[in-house]
Design a protein around this motif. Structure first.
Motif, mmCIF file in Angstrom:
data_model
loop_
_atom_site.group_PDB
_atom_site.id
_atom_site.type_symbol
_atom_site.label_atom_id
_atom_site.label_comp_id
_atom_site.label_asym_id
_atom_site.label_seq_id
_atom_site.Cartn_x
_atom_site.Cartn_y
_atom_site.Cartn_z
ATOM 1 N N UNK A 209 56.614 66.737 60.291
ATOM 2 C CA UNK A 209 57.055 67.736 61.500
ATOM 3 C C UNK A 209 55.693 67.693 62.389
ATOM 4 N N UNK A 210 56.167 68.101 63.816
ATOM 5 C CA UNK A 210 55.078 68.559 64.690
ATOM 6 C C UNK A 210 54.840 70.033 64.311
ATOM 7 N N UNK A 211 53.727 70.411 63.944
ATOM 8 C CA UNK A 211 53.607 71.743 63.409
ATOM 9 C C UNK A 211 53.484 72.770 64.434
ATOM 10 N N UNK B 177 51.126 67.477 61.306
ATOM 11 C CA UNK B 177 50.372 67.341 62.389
ATOM 12 C C UNK B 177 50.634 66.141 63.037
ATOM 13 N N UNK B 178 52.131 65.595 63.074
ATOM 14 C CA UNK B 178 52.693 64.254 63.339
ATOM 15 C C UNK B 178 53.722 64.573 64.330
ATOM 16 N N UNK B 179 53.541 63.991 65.653
ATOM 17 C CA UNK B 179 54.683 64.118 66.514
ATOM 18 C C UNK B 179 55.117 62.573 66.739
ATOM 19 N N UNK B 180 56.104 62.232 65.929
ATOM 20 C CA UNK B 180 56.677 60.750 65.929
ATOM 21 C C UNK B 180 57.492 60.694 67.164
ATOM 22 N N UNK C 190 50.843 75.351 63.032
ATOM 23 C CA UNK C 190 49.416 74.885 63.207
ATOM 24 C C UNK C 190 48.476 75.913 63.803
ATOM 25 N N UNK C 191 49.245 76.673 64.411
ATOM 26 C CA UNK C 191 48.183 77.861 64.734
ATOM 27 C C UNK C 191 47.890 78.838 63.635
ATOM 28 N N UNK C 192 48.751 79.170 62.994
ATOM 29 C CA UNK C 192 48.548 79.800 61.715
ATOM 30 C C UNK C 192 47.367 79.084 60.957
ATOM 31 N N UNK C 193 47.603 77.982 60.845
ATOM 32 C CA UNK C 193 46.761 77.052 59.704
ATOM 33 C C UNK C 193 45.156 76.924 60.392
#
Length: 595
Positions: free
Chosen positions: A112-114, A139-142, A278-281
């Motif tokens: 998913x796009x995180x 981290x992947x926006x397919x 992603x922001x949390x990460x």
């Protein structure tokens, strides 16, 4: 490219990246309910245009989850796409987390796009699949690879909301937020919710249609705050004023770097329902984290006295526009040239004549006849129909004024009704009136009073598949939490003095008609005694219910008295702004009804 082709392309990319399941939510980078065009990945990949839904694509199949508001719409829009509709909340329909646990094998990968997955959803997913060694690739926006000519991310100018509308300065609001941070022991607060940031700073924007917010994040500490935003959308004047209030500007994308730079010793507050995965990460792993509801959510929901007075004025303006429109509609439909789309456009014209009008507060819902049964129906050139002088038209619309935000639904009688239509119209109205007229003790949540609106329907073996009420923002989102009124609500938020909730029971007969009656209610304190503080509602909406649809034999005396008193109030507030013909119509529409 057809929907099937898009899904096939995605599945090929999944295979190339060793991904067995790919999740595409409705969300933007801020878990917003409504999103800008750039973020409409789920809509692009599925063809489903509703405001709530999640697409899950496996190696050979695809599934879309949505709620009861959109079952009929999704059924139609997913035809011939090969995507299976998963009706959330229905028997034997698993939630996404359990579905993926069942479908995926040991060692599989979920992609998913995180930036578009909330930390809250990621946590639920991780909890469900633990033990199966299933990995995340977040981290992947397919979709970005597939979506040719994808719209650019919105960068509309920010504007300032005057203190005479906001009621409280941003400096004072920042002080209150910092006090709440101290109460929970937080040194840093990361806020990703767009409506909260707009409210806090007394700023508004236009990055999401009908929702006057701007793409941004905030980091708040005791002595300073940083607003991460596209710099070009903020004027030098506003930048200077923000700086005076201790708020610095950073670029929108810098939020991830700033989160990583948080020191090991700091305690970080965030709300997992709005912060993305992603922001949390990105937050320094050695920092202490505090995950709890944003302190701004409740502050924003409890309107201050200035906002309350402004909102009352907004509803009078909106009532004038709605009354002018309903009079126009009933007069012009028999001429045979009023369609769902042209009627919606006409209502905007009437609202635009009101002082301080800004925009509609959501895409208008005009459902004539069987279209009314599609709960969030939105007319298109393909579905648009000309109305006739018979049956019902469900009209759910709202507006933003400088004075506040409105949301009103009226089911208008355009001509002869069937016995079934009239009975349903009246039963739903009883539910609306009963909720508006209820008294409850302080400490009550919306889940406990939902049954007040549903009881008249339940007694007739009827129900509706959506919540009864939602909060409403102040020139922000027309749907606002944390309060709500719903039989399925898990919210522990008490109904507080100054909160606004909608009151909108309904009934929908697939293929025939739909009925919904909605007013906005202001929650306020009433009697206080040894049993506690009692609370009541004031009706804000100033639009008559269509008495042509009422079967008085189904109503009791209390309900009729309450309706008569409400209609008297509508006439007193709205008639001074109408011409003689409109005033005559309103007088007849609000005349006293007798059992």
């Amino acid at each position: 490219m057809e929907i099937k082709e898009r899904i096939n392309c995605l599945q090929k990319l999944m295979k190339e990246n060793d991904i067995q399941a790919y999740i595409i939510p409705t969300d933007d980078f801020h878990s917003s309910e409504y999103v800008g065009d750039y973020f409409k990945c789920r809509e692009y990949m599925s063809g489903f245009t509703g405001s709530a839904g999640t697409l899950v694509v496996l190696e050979e199949r695809a599934y879309l989850w949505t709620d009861g508001r959109y079952f009929l719409q999704a059924d139609k829009q997913l035809e011939k796409t090969g995507i299976v509709l998963m009706k959330s909340g229905q028997p034997y329909v698993p939630i996404i987390e359990k579905f993926l646990k069942r479908e995926l094998k040991e060692g599989d990968t979920i992609g998913f796009d995180g930036r578009t997955i909330s930390k809250n959803f990621a946590d639920k997913l991780l909890e469900e699949i633990k033990g199966k060694n299933i990995k995340f690739k977040g981290n992947i926006d397919l979709v970005n690879i597939i979506w040719r000519n994808r719209p650019k991310i919105s960068k509309e100018p920010v504007w300032q909301l005057d203190i005479k509308y906001a009621g409280i300065s941003r400096k004072e609001k920042m002080k209150k937020v910092r006090e709440k941070m101290k109460e929970v022991g937080a040194d840093v607060f990361i806020d990703a919710a767009l409506d909260e940031i707009a409210w806090l700073l007394n700023l508004r924007g236009n990055d999401i249609a009908y929702t006057p917010v701007f793409l941004s994040y905030m980091i708040i500490r005791e002595g300073m705050a940083i607003l991460c935003i596209h710099r070009e959308v903020v004027s030098e004047k506003i930048k200077d004023e923000l700086k005076k209030d201790g708020i610095e500007i950073a670029e929108y994308e810098e939020i991830y770097k700033l989160a990583d730079e948080i020191s090991d010793k700091e305690k970080v507050l965030y709300d997992s329902s709005s912060i993305n995965y992603n922001l949390y990460d990105s937050i320094n792993k050695n920092a202490t984290i505090i995950n709890r509801e944003s302190p701004i959510a409740l502050m924003k929901a409890m309107k201050n006295p200035v906002e309350v007075e402004n909102i009352k004025r907004a509803h009078i303006k909106d009532g004038v526009a709605m009354c002018k429109f309903i009079y126009w509609l009933k007069k012009n439909v028999p001429l045979g040239n009023v369609s769902e789309i042209s009627a919606a456009e006409k209502l905007v014209e009437f609202r635009a004549q009101m002082d301080g009008f800004l925009d509609q507060s959501f895409a208008p819902i005009f459902g004539y006849g069987e279209h009314g049964a599609i709960i969030h129906y939105s007319a298109t050139e393909e579905t648009n129909v000309v109305m006739k002088d018979k049956g019902l038209c469900l009209i759910d619309t709202g507006a933003h004024y400088y004075d506040g935000t409105t949301d009103v639904t009226r089911t208008v009688v355009l001509g002869e009704l069937t016995k079934e239509e009239k009975e349903a119209f009246t039963i739903v109205l009883k539910g609306n009136l009963n909720l508006a007229n209820t008294t409850f003790v302080y400490g009550t949540t919306g889940a406990y009073i939902d049954c007040v609106a549903r009881r008249p329907l339940w007694e007739k073996g009827m129900d509706f598949n959506h919540g009864t009420g939602h909060g409403v923002g102040y020139i922000l989102g027309v749907h606002e939490g944390p309060q709500n009124i719903s039989k399925n609500s898990k919210s522990k938020t008490k109904l507080e003095d100054g909160m606004i909730v909608s009151d909108e029971p309904g009934f929908y007969k697939e293929g025939k008609f739909g009925i919904r009656h909605e007013n906005l209610l202001l929650c306020k304190k009433e009697t206080k005694n040894k049993y506690g503080q009692f609370m009541v509602f004031d009706v804000l909406t100033m639009v008559p219910f269509d008495s042509d649809g009422i079967d008085l034999s189904l109503m009791n005396e209390d309900e009729v008295d309450y309706l008569n008193n409400y209609h008297k109030k509508v006439y007193e507030n709205i008639s001074p702004y109408l011409n003689e013909e409109e005033k005559k119509w309103l007088k007849n529409s609000t005349k006293m009804l007798c059992k």
